[in-house]
Motif scaffolding. Structure first.
Motif, PDB file in Angstrom:
ATOM      1  N   LYS A 163       9.609   4.277   3.836  1.00 34.12           N
ATOM      2  CA  LYS A 163       9.616   5.429   2.936  1.00 34.12           C
ATOM      3  C   LYS A 163      10.231   5.036   1.596  1.00 34.12           C
ATOM      4  O   LYS A 163      11.254   4.373   1.542  1.00 34.12           O
ATOM      5  N   ILE A 164       9.542   5.446   0.541  1.00 34.92           N
ATOM      6  CA  ILE A 164      10.110   5.413  -0.805  1.00 34.92           C
ATOM      7  C   ILE A 164       9.977   6.839  -1.302  1.00 34.92           C
ATOM      8  O   ILE A 164       8.868   7.311  -1.549  1.00 34.92           O
ATOM      9  N   GLY A 165      11.086   7.530  -1.394  1.00 36.15           N
ATOM     10  CA  GLY A 165      11.029   8.963  -1.665  1.00 36.15           C
ATOM     11  C   GLY A 165      10.309   9.617  -0.503  1.00 36.15           C
ATOM     12  O   GLY A 165      10.611   9.372   0.657  1.00 36.15           O
ATOM     13  N   LYS A 166       9.308  10.412  -0.801  1.00 39.66           N
ATOM     14  CA  LYS A 166       8.521  11.066   0.243  1.00 39.66           C
ATOM     15  C   LYS A 166       7.296  10.252   0.630  1.00 39.66           C
ATOM     16  O   LYS A 166       6.646  10.545   1.628  1.00 39.66           O
ATOM     17  N   ASN A 167       6.924   9.266  -0.181  1.00 45.08           N
ATOM     18  CA  ASN A 167       5.713   8.480   0.070  1.00 45.08           C
ATOM     19  C   ASN A 167       5.931   7.443   1.163  1.00 45.08           C
ATOM     20  O   ASN A 167       7.043   6.980   1.389  1.00 45.08           O
ATOM     21  N   VAL A 207       0.871  -1.169   0.000  1.00 48.94           N
ATOM     22  CA  VAL A 207       0.000   0.000   0.000  1.00 48.94           C
ATOM     23  C   VAL A 207       0.908   1.218   0.000  1.00 48.94           C
ATOM     24  O   VAL A 207       1.887   1.267   0.749  1.00 48.94           O
ATOM     25  N   ILE A 208       0.578   2.191  -0.840  1.00 45.97           N
ATOM     26  CA  ILE A 208       1.374   3.412  -0.904  1.00 45.97           C
ATOM     27  C   ILE A 208       0.496   4.597  -0.486  1.00 45.97           C
ATOM     28  O   ILE A 208      -0.593   4.787  -1.027  1.00 45.97           O
ATOM     29  N   LEU A 209       0.986   5.371   0.472  1.00 43.47           N
ATOM     30  CA  LEU A 209       0.306   6.575   0.935  1.00 43.47           C
ATOM     31  C   LEU A 209       1.031   7.772   0.332  1.00 43.47           C
ATOM     32  O   LEU A 209       2.220   7.989   0.598  1.00 43.47           O
ATOM     33  N   ASN A 210       0.324   8.527  -0.484  1.00 47.01           N
ATOM     34  CA  ASN A 210       0.908   9.681  -1.154  1.00 47.01           C
ATOM     35  C   ASN A 210       1.382  10.715  -0.136  1.00 47.01           C
ATOM     36  O   ASN A 210       0.666  11.045   0.808  1.00 47.01           O
ATOM     37  N   ALA A 211       2.578  11.230  -0.350  1.00 40.63           N
ATOM     38  CA  ALA A 211       3.189  12.167   0.593  1.00 40.63           C
ATOM     39  C   ALA A 211       2.373  13.435   0.770  1.00 40.63           C
ATOM     40  O   ALA A 211       2.185  13.913   1.889  1.00 40.63           O
TER      41      ALA A 211
END
Length: 139
Positions: A83-87, A40-44
């Motif tokens: 964290k992957i980048g800011k996400n 699941v990815i949560l947008n930064a």
């Protein structure tokens, strides 16, 4: 210097594919469901910005919406955020399968789906971000 043969475009065939226009929008909540991994990815900017100091979040469900918060209740699971980048990313196959089952999501022709933030509310225990998991259904 290498000599190139002059080409005539009349000898080429036209591409038969049609360009499809897609609505491009950045959602707040993405699910990756593939044989190479589930997450699941949560947008930064759209979700994670409400929980800047958090290393975990909790998730709860209604028929149409999914709630993301730093704390919902003692009964809710704390999902660790990577964290992957800011996400923010939650690597949890069981969670992905639970969401796919609960909202009857179809991944037969894709490996990811992205959902929009419906609303953000301040509650007694803090901020809750509500994700619209069934955007084609009335509330």
């Amino acid at each position: 210097m290498e000599q190139f043969k002059e080409l005539d475009l009349d000898d080429f065939e036209v591409s038969e594919c049609k360009d499809k226009k897609r609505l491009v929008s950045t959602g707040g909540f993405s699910i990756i469901h593939s044989k190479n991994g589930n997450r699941v990815i949560l947008n930064a900017n759209k979700v994670l910005s409400y929980f800047p100091q958090q290393d975990s979040v909790q998730i709860a469900y209604s028929d149409k919406y999914l709630a993301v918060a730093d704390f919902i209740s003692d009964d809710n699971t704390n999902y660790m955020l990577n964290k992957i980048g800011k996400n923010g990313v939650i690597y949890n196959t069981a969670l992905v399968h639970e969401i796919v089952r609960r909202y009857e999501l179809d991944f037969s022709s894709c490996t990811s789906q992205t959902f929009q933030v419906y609303n953000v509310q301040e509650m007694d225990n803090g901020t809750v971000v509500f994700i619209d998991m069934k955007p084609n259904e009335e509330a």
